[in-house]
Design an enzyme around this catalytic site. Structure first.
Site, PDB file in Angstrom:
ATOM      1  N   TYR A 308      28.891 -57.245  47.061  1.00 42.92           N
ATOM      2  CA  TYR A 308      29.400 -56.671  45.929  1.00 42.92           C
ATOM      3  C   TYR A 308      28.778 -55.413  45.384  1.00 42.92           C
ATOM      4  O   TYR A 308      28.897 -54.907  44.204  1.00 42.92           O
ATOM      5  CB  TYR A 308      29.658 -57.704  44.721  1.00 42.92           C
ATOM      6  CG  TYR A 308      30.616 -58.770  44.718  1.00 42.92           C
ATOM      7  CD1 TYR A 308      31.366 -58.677  46.067  1.00 42.92           C
ATOM      8  CD2 TYR A 308      30.715 -59.628  43.773  1.00 42.92           C
ATOM      9  CE1 TYR A 308      32.525 -59.829  46.223  1.00 42.92           C
ATOM     10  CE2 TYR A 308      31.615 -60.687  43.983  1.00 42.92           C
ATOM     11  CZ  TYR A 308      32.480 -60.779  44.897  1.00 42.92           C
ATOM     12  OH  TYR A 308      33.365 -61.629  45.095  1.00 42.92           O
ATOM     13  N   TYR A 530      43.022 -60.859  41.329  1.00 35.58           N
ATOM     14  CA  TYR A 530      41.745 -60.583  42.063  1.00 35.58           C
ATOM     15  C   TYR A 530      41.826 -60.904  43.522  1.00 35.58           C
ATOM     16  O   TYR A 530      42.630 -61.601  44.057  1.00 35.58           O
ATOM     17  CB  TYR A 530      40.849 -61.998  41.326  1.00 35.58           C
ATOM     18  CG  TYR A 530      39.301 -61.865  41.887  1.00 35.58           C
ATOM     19  CD1 TYR A 530      38.697 -60.824  41.566  1.00 35.58           C
ATOM     20  CD2 TYR A 530      38.951 -62.941  42.517  1.00 35.58           C
ATOM     21  CE1 TYR A 530      37.425 -60.595  42.050  1.00 35.58           C
ATOM     22  CE2 TYR A 530      37.649 -63.007  42.821  1.00 35.58           C
ATOM     23  CZ  TYR A 530      36.731 -61.911  42.612  1.00 35.58           C
ATOM     24  OH  TYR A 530      35.327 -61.708  42.817  1.00 35.58           O
ATOM     25  N   HIS A 531      41.083 -59.662  44.172  1.00 29.76           N
ATOM     26  CA  HIS A 531      41.244 -59.648  45.568  1.00 29.76           C
ATOM     27  C   HIS A 531      42.378 -59.102  46.219  1.00 29.76           C
ATOM     28  O   HIS A 531      42.595 -59.184  47.202  1.00 29.76           O
ATOM     29  CB  HIS A 531      40.947 -60.942  46.111  1.00 29.76           C
ATOM     30  CG  HIS A 531      39.535 -61.623  46.295  1.00 29.76           C
ATOM     31  ND1 HIS A 531      38.930 -62.735  46.634  1.00 29.76           N
ATOM     32  CD2 HIS A 531      38.387 -60.920  45.750  1.00 29.76           C
ATOM     33  CE1 HIS A 531      37.847 -62.992  46.331  1.00 29.76           C
ATOM     34  NE2 HIS A 531      37.216 -61.795  46.085  1.00 29.76           N
ATOM     35  N   HIS A 617      37.889 -55.174  46.209  1.00 31.96           N
ATOM     36  CA  HIS A 617      37.275 -55.589  44.989  1.00 31.96           C
ATOM     37  C   HIS A 617      37.229 -54.409  43.718  1.00 31.96           C
ATOM     38  O   HIS A 617      36.259 -54.035  43.127  1.00 31.96           O
ATOM     39  CB  HIS A 617      36.107 -56.082  44.805  1.00 31.96           C
ATOM     40  CG  HIS A 617      35.751 -57.621  45.480  1.00 31.96           C
ATOM     41  ND1 HIS A 617      35.541 -57.743  46.864  1.00 31.96           N
ATOM     42  CD2 HIS A 617      35.587 -58.548  44.826  1.00 31.96           C
ATOM     43  CE1 HIS A 617      35.474 -59.093  46.965  1.00 31.96           C
ATOM     44  NE2 HIS A 617      35.667 -59.740  45.823  1.00 31.96           N
TER      45      HIS A 617
END
Ligand SMILES: *[C@@H]1O[C@H](CO)[C@@H](O)[C@H](O)[C@H]1NC(C)=O
Ligand SMILES: *[C@@H]1O[C@H](CO)[C@@H](O)[C@H](O)[C@H]1NC(C)=O
Ligand SMILES: *[C@@H]1O[C@H](CO)[C@@H](O)[C@H](O)[C@H]1NC(C)=O
Ligand SMILES: *[C@@H]1O[C@H](CO)[C@@H](O)[C@H](O)[C@H]1NC(C)=O
Ligand SMILES: *[C@@H]1O[C@H](CO)[C@@H](O)[C@H](O)[C@H]1NC(C)=O
Ligand SMILES: *[C@@H]1O[C@H](CO)[C@@H](O)[C@H](O)[C@H]1NC(C)=O
Ligand SMILES: *[C@@H]1O[C@H](CO)[C@@H](O)[C@H](O)[C@H]1NC(C)=O
Ligand SMILES: *[C@@H]1O[C@H](CO)[C@@H](O)[C@H](O)[C@H]1NC(C)=O
Ligand SMILES: *[C@@H]1O[C@H](CO)[C@@H](O)[C@H](O)[C@H]1NC(C)=O
Ligand SMILES: *[C@@H]1O[C@H](CO)[C@@H](O)[C@H](O)[C@H]1NC(C)=O
Ligand SMILES: [Cu+2]
Length: 675
Positions: A308, A530-531, A617
């Protein structure tokens, strides 16, 4: 070090506290009401996201199939009896099933297909879905490739009125369908002045990461070691798939030659359009996709293990990486740089990750997903997600200089930041904590100085977005606007509550005291939270895709969908005539270079070069738009200059778009090399 989650589970007695928290956080990340033991690891079990709306009652359907074997007729695909199935023979290279719903009253939003369960053959992988109102004219609404197993397959798309639904696919050894359902969604009346959605592209994986190959225009997408899951892997490989819009193909590929599970990696494209993927589940690994030969190669190992993190290609061609405590231990993830000439990484110990931390309740989140922008004099501007902004120097051992606060905003985890013109960064949305945290509709325009390390913040840009968003996605468009889509009101990984289904455009306006306005666009029917990812494509449309990667769960989206902005559409929904760039001279250049173009007619004097994007992300540090001013030299011939400062003309491949009355051309490539 390669993290081996399975080994971590088995060695519970001996692992360190840090490794236990690594594992713990994987499960904390998801909302996992049900789990199942797979290879010693608990993974979520639910089902994938269904098409929007409701299942259509199957009573009264009739069907035509290209062929059927004895006793396995067409209608057995939807007879609600799981011991019967339709089976084609293998006499045709492709097979179709066409269903007549009996009436045109449906806004069809998708279908599900369960392959025959009692044998491992006759699976549908490549497929196309067509709709028709009259059984004569067929409209392609979805196509792609499903993962080749016996699980239920889904195609979801923007609801459209239809009476006939056709599923078509190559079938050298036949097709067998045990169960087929069709869904009806809420009809969203077409309104070309707000743009249009479709078709859907089905992927054999959840596209959590992706990049546009500047040489072919293909989208290269990937998930993790698994096509639907990131937990429980042993690392060492990644499921990828490549979408080619011209060929209408989606080609899967398992990449293992770089020993790299590329889930939760950092991504940067270099000046030769190579896609450099760092860290993630295999936290010190680097993989490089060479777009000339369309193959993956192993890069040097990073000094720090990271997940990340964010990265940015620098003005001198090196790649700067910062942060990334999601993998490989918490804290101290200071900068390092990759040198493409030596394939090695070196540390920048004075580019301090401690300066860019948010106050996230979880320490391993605080340095995640930095908003990094390479800028002048070898610097990188970090615009967020922390409220505190910084300048990072990348020469010698690096440096860190505070750049003040993003006034009017708080920490904005999983918010977005897009450079929509030279030194003009739009930031929007995000939430104080990564998860379980309410998003804002905050927006700001940050203006970077070209000859000093200073940044000016205009808060409340455009009065703020129409919607609160976190986990949203965005791209800069050729007309200078910024397209924003998806996200949700409260950031809950793998939980699709309160999704934002209406995209919006930020339209900059220097005369406006708020710097521009936010304008709602055409509502969509597929949740992107998300994603999920967005990428600007060479033809000026936008790829939106993904969401999920949580195992057998209801938040998985094995697809992408094309959004066509209003600037390409006539009032009746047909495509506008677009200007054409017939020829480019000087398209391979250095900062300060002059590019000469020939067009098919007069074009607007404002044009754009937009750097190709790569994303995962909510981070896309590759894309940046630079507005350029065209000078006409003779009829249909124009020149423009690439900015002379290499931090502005960040090295790499750009899409050059010219516009005519605001309608963009298909792009042509301009390559800017480092000096
Ligand atoms: C996924 O869900 C399907 C249907 O709910 C089930 O049959 C299958 O066993 C599940 N797979 C895994 C790996 O849990
Ligand atoms: C399902 O199909 C099987 C095989 O044709 C048949 O024996 C059975 O009676 C059917 N079940 C129902 C509920 O119709
Ligand atoms: C048949 O299988 C599908 C998909 O697994 C399931 O949703 C459905 O309930 C089953 N139908 C029957 C009658 O068992
Ligand atoms: C199947 O459908 C496609 C798309 O409508 C059509 O082009 C093709 O001819 C059909 N194939 C057969 C064998 O009918
Ligand atoms: C089904 O076929 C695939 C592809 O050939 C293979 O990988 C898989 O192991 C097979 N599964 C079963 C249950 O036979
Ligand atoms: C649809 O068209 C096909 C020929 O293209 C024909 O065979 C079929 O009967 C038609 N179906 C209906 C319901 O009209
Ligand atoms: C891509 O790979 C080919 C074959 O290995 C090599 O010749 C070429 O230099 C590579 N391109 C880049 C930009 O690395
Ligand atoms: C450019 O960076 C160097 C060191 O990296 C620094 O010494 C110099 O002052 C900077 N120049 C400007 C104009 O900021
Ligand atoms: C998703 O989040 C909402 C709001 O917190 C909660 O009510 C719901 O139960 C969650 N859903 C799942 C599947 O966990
Ligand atoms: C494009 O430009 C090149 C270089 O100036 C020239 O050789 C070529 O003839 C041009 N092609 C067209 C179609 O104008
Ligand atoms: Cu993630």
């Amino acid at each position: 070090m390669k993290l081996d989650w399975r080994a971590t589970v088995l060695l519970l007695g001996t692992v360190s506290a840090r490794e236990i928290s690594e594992l713990e956080k994987l499960y904390r990340e998801g909302t996992t009401p049900d789990t199942k033991n797979i290879d010693g690891v608990q993974v979520p079990t639910l089902s994938q996201a269904l098409p929007s709306g409701r299942e259509i009652n199957r009573a009264g359907w009739t069907a035509d199939c290209t062929t059927a074997t004895a006793g396995h007729t067409c209608d057995q695909a939807f007879d609600a009896n799981n011991s019967t199935y339709w089976e084609s023979d293998s006499s045709e290279t492709s097979q179709n099933i066409t269903i007549d719903l009996g009436t045109q009253d449906y806004a069809v939003s998708g279908l599900t297909v369960v392959p025959r369960q009692d044998m491992n053959a006759s699976l549908i992988e490549q497929h196309q879905v067509f709709l028709s109102t009259d059984n004569v004219t067929w409209n392609l609404v979805a196509y792609g490739t499903w993962w080749p197993d016996q699980s239920q397959k889904i195609s979801a798309f923007q609801p459209q009125k239809a009476q006939y639904v056709r599923l078509s696919g190559p079938a050298p050894s036949g097709i067998a369908i045990e169960d087929l359902k069709i869904y009806e969604g809420d009809f969203i009346p077409p309104n070309p002045s707000l743009g249009a959605w479709g078709p859907t592209i089905d992927f054999p994986l959840v596209p959590v990461s992706g990049a546009v190959d500047a040489n072919s225009g293909e989208v290269v997408a990937w998930s993790a070691w698994g096509y639907n899951i990131f937990t429980g892997g042993k690392g060492g490989k990644t499921q990828t798939a490549t979408w080619n819009s011209g060929a209408q193909s989606v080609t899967p590929r398992t990449v293992s030659n770089t020993y790299h599970d590329m889930f939760c990696s950092g991504i940067s494209m270099d000046e030769d359009a190579r896609i450099v993927v760092t860290g993630g589940a295999d936290a010190d690994q680097t993989s490089i996709y060479n777009t000339t030969v369309r193959d993956w190669f192993e890069g040097g190992l990073m000094n720090e293990a990271r997940g990340y993190q964010a990265s940015s290609t620098l003005s001198d061609g090196r790649i700067f990486v910062l942060g990334g405590s999601f993998s490989g231990g918490v804290g101290g993830k200071n900068g390092e740089v990759y040198d493409r000439n030596t394939n090695d990484w070196s540390k920048l110990p004075n580019a301090k990750a401690s300066a860019m931390l948010t106050q996230d309740q979880r320490a391993y989140r605080q340095d995640n997903h930095g908003w990094l922008f390479a800028w002048t004099n070898g610097t990188v501007f970090q615009a967020g997600p922390s409220k505190q902004m910084n300048w990072y120097g990348t020469s010698g051992s690096g440096s860190t200089t505070p750049a003040g606060d993003r006034t009017g905003d708080a920490d904005a985890m999983c918010g977005n930041a897009v450079m929509f013109d030279q030194g003009q960064i739009l930031t929007f949305g995000g939430s104080p904590n990564y998860e379980n945290s309410e998003a804002t509709n905050n927006a700001a325009i940050i203006t970077l100085d070209t000859d000093a390390q200073s940044a000016y913040v205009l808060s409340n840009a455009g009065g703020g977005m129409n919607y609160k968003r976190t986990f949203h996605i965005s791209v800069p468009l050729p007309d200078g606007s910024v397209f924003v889509h998806g996200g949700q009101v409260v950031g809950l990984p793998f939980n699709e509550s309160q999704p934002q289904m209406t995209p919006e455009l930020f339209i900059p306006d220097s005369e406006n005291e708020n710097g521009g306005t936010w304008v709602k666009q055409q509502r969509n029917s597929i949740v992107r939270v998300y994603h999920s990812i967005a990428l600007l494509l060479q033809d000026g449309t936008v790829f939106t895709g993904g969401g999920g990667l949580c195992g057998n769960c209801s938040a998985n989206h094995f697809d992408g969908e094309i959004y066509t902005p209003a600037y390409l559409l006539n009032a009746d929904g047909s495509l506008k005539d677009r200007p054409v760039i017939q020829n480019v001279t000087g398209g391979q250049t250095k900062p300060g270079g002059t590019v000469e173009i020939t067009t098919d007619g007069p074009v607007d004097t404002q044009a754009s070069i937009i750097r190709y994007g790569s994303t995962t992300h909510t981070v896309n540090t590759d894309q940046r738009r630079i507005g350029v001013q065209l000078t006409q030299t003779e009829t249909n011939k124009y020149t423009f200059s690439i900015p002379a400062e290499p931090g502005i003309a960040q090295p790499g491949y750009y899409m050059l778009f010219v516009l005519r009355d605001g309608t963009p051309s298909h792009s042509v490539n301009v390559k800017v090399a480092s000096t």
